[in-house]
Design a protein around this motif. Structure first.
Motif, PDB file in Angstrom:
ATOM      1  N   CYS A   1       0.828  -1.212   0.000  1.00  0.00           N
ATOM      2  CA  CYS A   1       0.000   0.000   0.000  1.00  0.00           C
ATOM      3  C   CYS A   1       0.867   1.268   0.000  1.00  0.00           C
ATOM      4  O   CYS A   1       0.346   2.377   0.110  1.00  0.00           O
TER       5      CYS A   1
ATOM      6  N   ILE B   1      -0.058   3.126  -6.601  1.00  0.00           N
ATOM      7  CA  ILE B   1      -1.232   2.380  -7.077  1.00  0.00           C
ATOM      8  C   ILE B   1      -1.856   3.166  -8.227  1.00  0.00           C
ATOM      9  O   ILE B   1      -2.118   4.366  -8.096  1.00  0.00           O
TER      10      ILE B   1
ATOM     11  N   CYS C   1      -0.860   4.842   1.222  1.00  0.00           N
ATOM     12  CA  CYS C   1      -2.117   5.087   0.503  1.00  0.00           C
ATOM     13  C   CYS C   1      -3.081   5.810   1.455  1.00  0.00           C
ATOM     14  O   CYS C   1      -3.213   5.416   2.622  1.00  0.00           O
TER      15      CYS C   1
ATOM     16  N   PHE D   1      -6.067   5.582   1.769  1.00  0.00           N
ATOM     17  CA  PHE D   1      -7.190   4.738   2.198  1.00  0.00           C
ATOM     18  C   PHE D   1      -6.738   3.658   3.195  1.00  0.00           C
ATOM     19  O   PHE D   1      -7.540   2.826   3.604  1.00  0.00           O
ATOM     20  N   LEU D   2      -5.455   3.701   3.547  1.00  0.00           N
ATOM     21  CA  LEU D   2      -4.929   2.745   4.527  1.00  0.00           C
ATOM     22  C   LEU D   2      -5.179   3.313   5.928  1.00  0.00           C
ATOM     23  O   LEU D   2      -4.648   4.360   6.276  1.00  0.00           O
TER      24      LEU D   2
ATOM     25  N   CYS E   1      -7.393  -1.726   4.630  1.00  0.00           N
ATOM     26  CA  CYS E   1      -7.944  -0.907   3.538  1.00  0.00           C
ATOM     27  C   CYS E   1      -9.348  -0.447   3.912  1.00  0.00           C
ATOM     28  O   CYS E   1     -10.235  -1.277   4.144  1.00  0.00           O
TER      29      CYS E   1
ATOM     30  N   VAL F   1     -11.412   1.077   2.020  1.00  0.00           N
ATOM     31  CA  VAL F   1     -12.355   1.023   0.879  1.00  0.00           C
ATOM     32  C   VAL F   1     -12.293  -0.383   0.257  1.00  0.00           C
ATOM     33  O   VAL F   1     -12.356  -0.532  -0.958  1.00  0.00           O
TER      34      VAL F   1
ATOM     35  N   ARG G   1     -11.770  -1.343  -3.652  1.00  0.00           N
ATOM     36  CA  ARG G   1     -10.352  -1.138  -3.962  1.00  0.00           C
ATOM     37  C   ARG G   1     -10.097  -1.496  -5.422  1.00  0.00           C
ATOM     38  O   ARG G   1     -10.785  -2.368  -5.997  1.00  0.00           O
ATOM     39  N   PRO G   2      -9.116  -0.831  -6.032  1.00  0.00           N
ATOM     40  CA  PRO G   2      -8.843  -1.066  -7.454  1.00  0.00           C
ATOM     41  C   PRO G   2      -8.414  -2.503  -7.734  1.00  0.00           C
ATOM     42  O   PRO G   2      -7.916  -3.207  -6.858  1.00  0.00           O
TER      43      PRO G   2
ATOM     44  N   CYS H   1      -4.901  -3.631  -6.740  1.00  0.00           N
ATOM     45  CA  CYS H   1      -4.699  -4.046  -5.339  1.00  0.00           C
ATOM     46  C   CYS H   1      -5.154  -5.490  -5.149  1.00  0.00           C
ATOM     47  O   CYS H   1      -4.544  -6.254  -4.395  1.00  0.00           O
TER      48      CYS H   1
ATOM     49  N   ILE I   1      -3.257   6.865  -7.719  1.00  0.00           N
ATOM     50  CA  ILE I   1      -4.181   7.074  -6.593  1.00  0.00           C
ATOM     51  C   ILE I   1      -4.087   8.471  -5.966  1.00  0.00           C
ATOM     52  O   ILE I   1      -5.123   9.035  -5.594  1.00  0.00           O
TER      53      ILE I   1
HETATM   54  S1  SF4 Z   1      -6.770   1.077  -1.969  1.00  0.00           S
HETATM   55 FE1  SF4 Z   1      -6.663  -0.215  -0.156  1.00  0.00          FE
HETATM   56  S2  SF4 Z   1      -5.548  -2.065  -0.787  1.00  0.00           S
HETATM   57 FE2  SF4 Z   1      -5.197  -0.497  -2.356  1.00  0.00          FE
HETATM   58  S3  SF4 Z   1      -3.282   0.497  -1.728  1.00  0.00           S
HETATM   59 FE3  SF4 Z   1      -4.956   1.689  -0.826  1.00  0.00          FE
HETATM   60  S4  SF4 Z   1      -5.231   0.828   1.233  1.00  0.00           S
HETATM   61 FE4  SF4 Z   1      -4.019  -0.637   0.040  1.00  0.00          FE
END
Ligand code: SF4
Ligand code: SF4
Length: 264
Positions: free
Chosen positions: A76, A80, A153, A155-156, A161, A163, A167-168, A171, A222
């Protein structure tokens, strides 16, 4: 490839027999009427989950297993990137977050962009991924420089995670059988990282498809997911029934993104 959609009492089901001999089934609950590709991402994510389960089973049959587990987060910190369709969905998910979390994500994204700008990487990151996706040498250089900044990231949250369901694909598809420590030093010369092979690369297929036909790959990094959202929303998006669009996407996937793991 043979595609069947059954309509049982328990709900619709999509069944695909790929030419490789691989078969998968997943739930299929798309919106009624004409849809854009972003509208059937939940179905594409379900399909991805099934193909990943298939890849893990194939790896297990050869005595290998994924090292990935909850709380393991080095990946992460990589750059991304996702298709424009996934970026639209993720921006929408951010807009639906409760205000405090939305403010946190926006602040984290702003801070990332400032850091990237300070290190002279922002323009290069955007241009290389939007306009030069075939230049793999240039992309690797950007990824290396990004990795050196060790930006988590946005979203971490607390090692997980936030989301996860949205998540994409990149990932989801990134799984390794090498020791987890290898992921913490991905650009170290001699690193023995070993990915679990996939039969089909849905992430690349999605980034090079507009809903009706193939298009040049457009990848959204991202950190720029909100920055470019207004621009992405202005792109024309072909529409069709969910069934017809899924069939066209699967034909694009099979024709262009069948990987060696699908071959006997
Ligand atoms: S979206 Fe989620 S799985 Fe992907 S890099 Fe970010 S935290 Fe990690
Ligand atoms: S890819 Fe590497 S860092 Fe990410 S979850 Fe798997 S083992 Fe952990």
């Amino acid at each position: 490839m043979d595609i069947r959609i059954s309509d049982a009492a328990s709900g619709k089901n999509l069944h695909i027999d790929f030419a490789s001999g691989i078969s998968v089934s997943c739930a299929f609950f798309p919106p009624e009427g004409e849809v854009a590709l972003v509208d059937i991402l939940p179905e594409i994510f379900s399909l991805s989950n099934e193909l990943i389960a298939h890849a893990l089973a194939a790896a297990a049959a050869e005595g290998s297993r994924a090292s990935c587990e909850k709380g393991c987060v080095s990946c992460c910190y990589q750059l991304i990137v996702m298709s424009d369709h996934e970026a639209l969905l993720l921006a929408h998910i951010v807009s639906l977050m409760e205000p405090k979390e939305r403010a946190r994500v926006k602040a984290a994204l702003r801070s990332m962009l400032q850091i990237l700008e300070r290190h002279g990487l922002l323009a290069e990151m955007l241009d290389s991924h939007a306009n030069c996706f075939t230049d793999s040498k240039r992309l690797v250089e950007v990824q290396k420089k990004y990795w050196e900044l060790q930006l988590a990231c946005p979203f971490l949250v607390d090692g997980a995670c936030s989301v996860y369901a949205f998540r994409p694909l990149v990932c989801r598809q990134y799984m390794v059988s090498s020791p987890r420590e290898c992921c913490a030093q991905i650009f170290k010369p001699g690193n023995m990282m070993k990915k679990i092979p996939l039969a089909y690369d849905l992430g690349s297929a999605l980034a090079s498809f507009n809903g009706a036909a193939a298009k040049p790959t457009l990848a959204v990094p991202i950190p720029a997911v909100l920055l470019v959202n207004g621009l992405l929303e202005s792109f024309p998006r072909p529409k069709a029934s969910a069934e017809a669009m899924m069939a066209a996407f699967l034909a694009h996937l099979e024709e262009n993104f069948t990987r060696s793991a699908a071959r006997p």
